[in-house]
Design a protein around this motif. Structure first.
Motif, PDB file in Angstrom:
ATOM      1  N   VAL A 312       0.831  -1.205   0.000  1.00 43.43           N
ATOM      2  CA  VAL A 312       0.000   0.000   0.000  1.00 43.43           C
ATOM      3  C   VAL A 312       0.867   1.256   0.000  1.00 43.43           C
ATOM      4  O   VAL A 312       0.633   2.198  -0.777  1.00 43.43           O
ATOM      5  CB  VAL A 312      -0.950  -0.002   1.219  1.00 43.43           C
ATOM      6  N   LYS A 313       1.894   1.271   0.841  1.00 45.93           N
ATOM      7  CA  LYS A 313       2.780   2.432   0.911  1.00 45.93           C
ATOM      8  C   LYS A 313       3.521   2.655  -0.407  1.00 45.93           C
ATOM      9  O   LYS A 313       3.703   3.788  -0.845  1.00 45.93           O
ATOM     10  CB  LYS A 313       3.785   2.251   2.047  1.00 45.93           C
ATOM     11  N   ALA A 314       3.955   1.579  -1.037  1.00 48.08           N
ATOM     12  CA  ALA A 314       4.689   1.709  -2.295  1.00 48.08           C
ATOM     13  C   ALA A 314       3.811   2.305  -3.382  1.00 48.08           C
ATOM     14  O   ALA A 314       4.228   3.207  -4.121  1.00 48.08           O
ATOM     15  CB  ALA A 314       5.218   0.340  -2.728  1.00 48.08           C
ATOM     16  N   ARG A 317       3.083   5.983  -2.653  1.00 41.65           N
ATOM     17  CA  ARG A 317       4.257   6.816  -2.963  1.00 41.65           C
ATOM     18  C   ARG A 317       4.385   7.033  -4.461  1.00 41.65           C
ATOM     19  O   ARG A 317       4.666   8.151  -4.913  1.00 41.65           O
ATOM     20  CB  ARG A 317       5.517   6.162  -2.401  1.00 41.65           C
ATOM     21  N   LEU A 318       4.178   5.986  -5.233  1.00 40.57           N
ATOM     22  CA  LEU A 318       4.253   6.119  -6.685  1.00 40.57           C
ATOM     23  C   LEU A 318       3.182   7.075  -7.205  1.00 40.57           C
ATOM     24  O   LEU A 318       3.433   7.887  -8.104  1.00 40.57           O
ATOM     25  CB  LEU A 318       4.105   4.741  -7.349  1.00 40.57           C
ATOM     26  N   ARG A 319       2.005   7.019  -6.634  1.00 39.90           N
ATOM     27  CA  ARG A 319       0.935   7.931  -7.039  1.00 39.90           C
ATOM     28  C   ARG A 319       1.293   9.376  -6.687  1.00 39.90           C
ATOM     29  O   ARG A 319       1.046  10.302  -7.476  1.00 39.90           O
ATOM     30  CB  ARG A 319      -0.375   7.525  -6.361  1.00 39.90           C
ATOM     31  N   SER A 320       1.891   9.568  -5.500  1.00 40.09           N
ATOM     32  CA  SER A 320       2.268  10.912  -5.084  1.00 40.09           C
ATOM     33  C   SER A 320       3.366  11.502  -5.966  1.00 40.09           C
ATOM     34  O   SER A 320       3.498  12.727  -6.072  1.00 40.09           O
ATOM     35  CB  SER A 320       2.730  10.907  -3.622  1.00 40.09           C
ATOM     36  N   VAL A 325      -1.108   4.956 -11.399  1.00 39.00           N
ATOM     37  CA  VAL A 325      -1.169   3.571 -10.930  1.00 39.00           C
ATOM     38  C   VAL A 325      -2.137   3.491  -9.766  1.00 39.00           C
ATOM     39  O   VAL A 325      -2.320   4.453  -9.021  1.00 39.00           O
ATOM     40  CB  VAL A 325       0.237   3.076 -10.491  1.00 39.00           C
ATOM     41  N   ARG A 326      -2.773   2.342  -9.610  1.00 35.11           N
ATOM     42  CA  ARG A 326      -3.633   2.132  -8.447  1.00 35.11           C
ATOM     43  C   ARG A 326      -3.540   0.678  -7.995  1.00 35.11           C
ATOM     44  O   ARG A 326      -3.162  -0.221  -8.765  1.00 35.11           O
ATOM     45  CB  ARG A 326      -5.079   2.486  -8.747  1.00 35.11           C
ATOM     46  N   LEU A 327      -3.878   0.498  -6.732  1.00 36.37           N
ATOM     47  CA  LEU A 327      -3.850  -0.828  -6.130  1.00 36.37           C
ATOM     48  C   LEU A 327      -5.234  -1.452  -6.196  1.00 36.37           C
ATOM     49  O   LEU A 327      -6.236  -0.838  -5.823  1.00 36.37           O
ATOM     50  CB  LEU A 327      -3.402  -0.744  -4.670  1.00 36.37           C
ATOM     51  N   THR A 401      12.333  -3.373  -0.225  1.00 31.49           N
ATOM     52  CA  THR A 401      12.715  -3.120  -1.626  1.00 31.49           C
ATOM     53  C   THR A 401      11.530  -3.054  -2.586  1.00 31.49           C
ATOM     54  O   THR A 401      11.711  -2.764  -3.766  1.00 31.49           O
ATOM     55  CB  THR A 401      13.671  -4.223  -2.124  1.00 31.49           C
ATOM     56  N   VAL A 402      10.316  -3.297  -2.100  1.00 36.31           N
ATOM     57  CA  VAL A 402       9.190  -3.428  -3.014  1.00 36.31           C
ATOM     58  C   VAL A 402       8.909  -2.133  -3.780  1.00 36.31           C
ATOM     59  O   VAL A 402       8.499  -2.169  -4.946  1.00 36.31           O
ATOM     60  CB  VAL A 402       7.922  -3.916  -2.269  1.00 36.31           C
ATOM     61  N   TYR A 403       9.147  -0.974  -3.171  1.00 34.97           N
ATOM     62  CA  TYR A 403       8.906   0.281  -3.885  1.00 34.97           C
ATOM     63  C   TYR A 403       9.783   0.369  -5.134  1.00 34.97           C
ATOM     64  O   TYR A 403       9.297   0.642  -6.248  1.00 34.97           O
ATOM     65  CB  TYR A 403       9.165   1.490  -2.982  1.00 34.97           C
ATOM     66  N   ASP A 404      11.085   0.150  -4.981  1.00 35.94           N
ATOM     67  CA  ASP A 404      12.005   0.246  -6.114  1.00 35.94           C
ATOM     68  C   ASP A 404      11.704  -0.813  -7.170  1.00 35.94           C
ATOM     69  O   ASP A 404      11.709  -0.524  -8.379  1.00 35.94           O
ATOM     70  CB  ASP A 404      13.453   0.102  -5.639  1.00 35.94           C
TER      71      ASP A 404
END
Length: 456
Positions: A312-314, A317-320, A325-327, A401-404
């Protein structure tokens, strides 16, 4: 008669168990002989087996279809046994999947059906159903393969509860006496592996699990007691790609995927999506799919083994940062319908902590979707390494590492396409019902010739 039969049941296993005052698994005392007399004294079942003993002359003769490969898959293993039995029948087997669960019970969402249900709301009728089928099984099947920690019996009344695994499965003893082979598919990291061992291998995965401090579900003694019982009774332990730890290793363990069978037409990358399952999507929008079955039970107090919070955080952050992108998060959707949401995703995220992959990743790969999942290839020795793990096209990431990893994958459409193609090929090789059936047949033939299953 009951006394004599009970004494014979004890003597049948005395040599293998080497009963003394106490026997041990590692440092854990499992059960005293005096406890056996109390805990194994299931009078109703003993009476039935005593009656059955009078009728045993015929059933120990030539079995029905003596030369035909045959197996009953007992209890639900998601939908895997259902599709594996069907694939084996295509190869000429007598193979069926059998359930004793309420078809409308709490786990029904995970199943796609079975070939035979013995369930009945009347306990008396249900026991009669099971007794009748067990009687048939003693003559019809050369192998019984079951699933479920503690479920070493046709009869739910004889399932293990608590942490000692001390019930004596008289029905399985009867089958073993007859020469029937017994197989078992493990259900996860707590199945024959101590929490201490797994937490060490996974570098602290248990610290993120809601069951870590719930000894009713998971503790060293319970996990190992069950593993010891499985090792004593079973000819085959199907470990489905898990690491070679404690009782998920050794000569009875087949460690590559064997029974986690998927129908490639059900999980087809080009499947038609019914209107009610179509996801609304803005132009250019990317969709990340993540799901947790029984989320309310498996996430509590900041603990979540799948790492949902990090996903959820990743995405947030990508949306911000301006990414479109959406979950798409799902829980408690019937599994037969989940595929419609999965196939519409650009990326699927499975678990981020465990270290090996499960149902969501298998389904994602069969659908040709690039899937993120934490993969820990570590084994205690080089010879324990598995081809399925070494060659798996899953994109590994953990909570840190999931965000990257997710960002890089979402920014590269061509890479997603390539991974999707490789994922489908991998799933066809290791998890299609036909490929699992072929390997299962090879293992079955080895067992019938008196050889161990051979894991890799």
């Amino acid at each position: 008669m009951l006394k004599n039969m009970f004494q014979r049941a004890l003597s049948m296993i005395a040599e293998d168990l080497r009963f003394g005052k106490v026997f041990w698994i590692g440092a854990f005392a499992i059960v005293r002989r005096s406890q056996l007399l109390q805990l194994y004294g299931r009078i109703a079942q003993l009476e039935w087996f005593a009656i059955r003993e009078k009728e045993s002359t015929q059933e120990f003769g030539t079995p029905v279809n003596a030369d035909k490969r045959s197996v009953v898959f007992l209890h639900n293993s998601y939908y895997n046994f259902y599709y594996l039995a069907r694939a084996l029948r295509k190869r000429g087997w007598d193979a069926i999947s059998v359930s004793v669960e309420d078809p409308n019970g709490p786990n029904a969402n995970f199943y796609h059906g079975n070939d035979l249900s013995l369930y009945d709301p009347s306990p008396t009728q249900m026991r009669a159903n099971i007794e009748h089928f067990f009687n048939e099984s003693t003559r019809r099947f050369h192998m019984v393969h079951f699933y479920g920690k503690g479920h070493m019996s046709f009869f739910p009344s004889e399932f293990d509860s608590g942490d000692s695994s001390t019930r004596l499965p008289l029905d399985f003893l009867k089958l073993k006496q007859r020469g029937t082979k017994v197989g078992y598919s493990v259900c996860g990291c707590l199945d024959g592996v101590s929490q201490t061992t797994f937490n060490s291998w996974s570098v602290g995965c248990c610290d993120r699990c809601v069951w870590q401090n719930n000894p009713v579900v998971c503790n060293d003694r319970s996990n190992l007691a069950w593993g010891h019982k499985v090792a004593m009774f079973c000819d085959l332990i199907s470990c489905e790609g898990f690491p070679a730890l404690d009782y998920q290793s050794g000569p009875k363990a087949y460690r590559e995927p064997l029974t986690t069978a998927i129908d490639p037409e059900i999980w087809n990358p080009n499947l038609a999506i019914p209107e009610q399952f179509r996801l609304a999507r803005e132009e250019g929008e990317l969709i990340v799919y993540h799901a947790v079955g029984n989320f309310e039970l498996r996430a509590s107090g900041g603990r979540n083994l799948k790492g949902t919070g990090a996903v959820v955080k990743a995405v947030d952050r990508l949306r911000s940062e301006g990414m479109n992108v959406r979950l798409e998060f799902r829980s408690n959707v019937p599994n037969i319908d989940v595929r419609y949401f999965q196939v519409q995703a650009d990326v699927i995220v499975d678990q981020l902590n465990h270290g090996r992959y499960g149902a969501t990743a298998r389904e994602g790969m069969m659908l040709g979707r690039p899937t993120i999942c934490h993969i820990n290839k570590a084994e205690r020795s080089p010879e324990d390494r598995l081809e399925s793990i070494e060659t798996c096209p899953l994109v590994s990431a953990n909570e840190e590492t999931v965000y990257d990893v997710l960002r890089d994958l979402l920014l590269d459409a061509e890479r997603r396409r390539r991974i999707g193609i490789e994922s489908r090929k991998f799933a066809m090789k290791w998890h299609s019902a036909d490929s699992c059936a072929e390997r299962f047949e090879q293992v079955y033939d080895r067992l019938m010739m008196g050889f161990p299953p051979a894991s890799n």
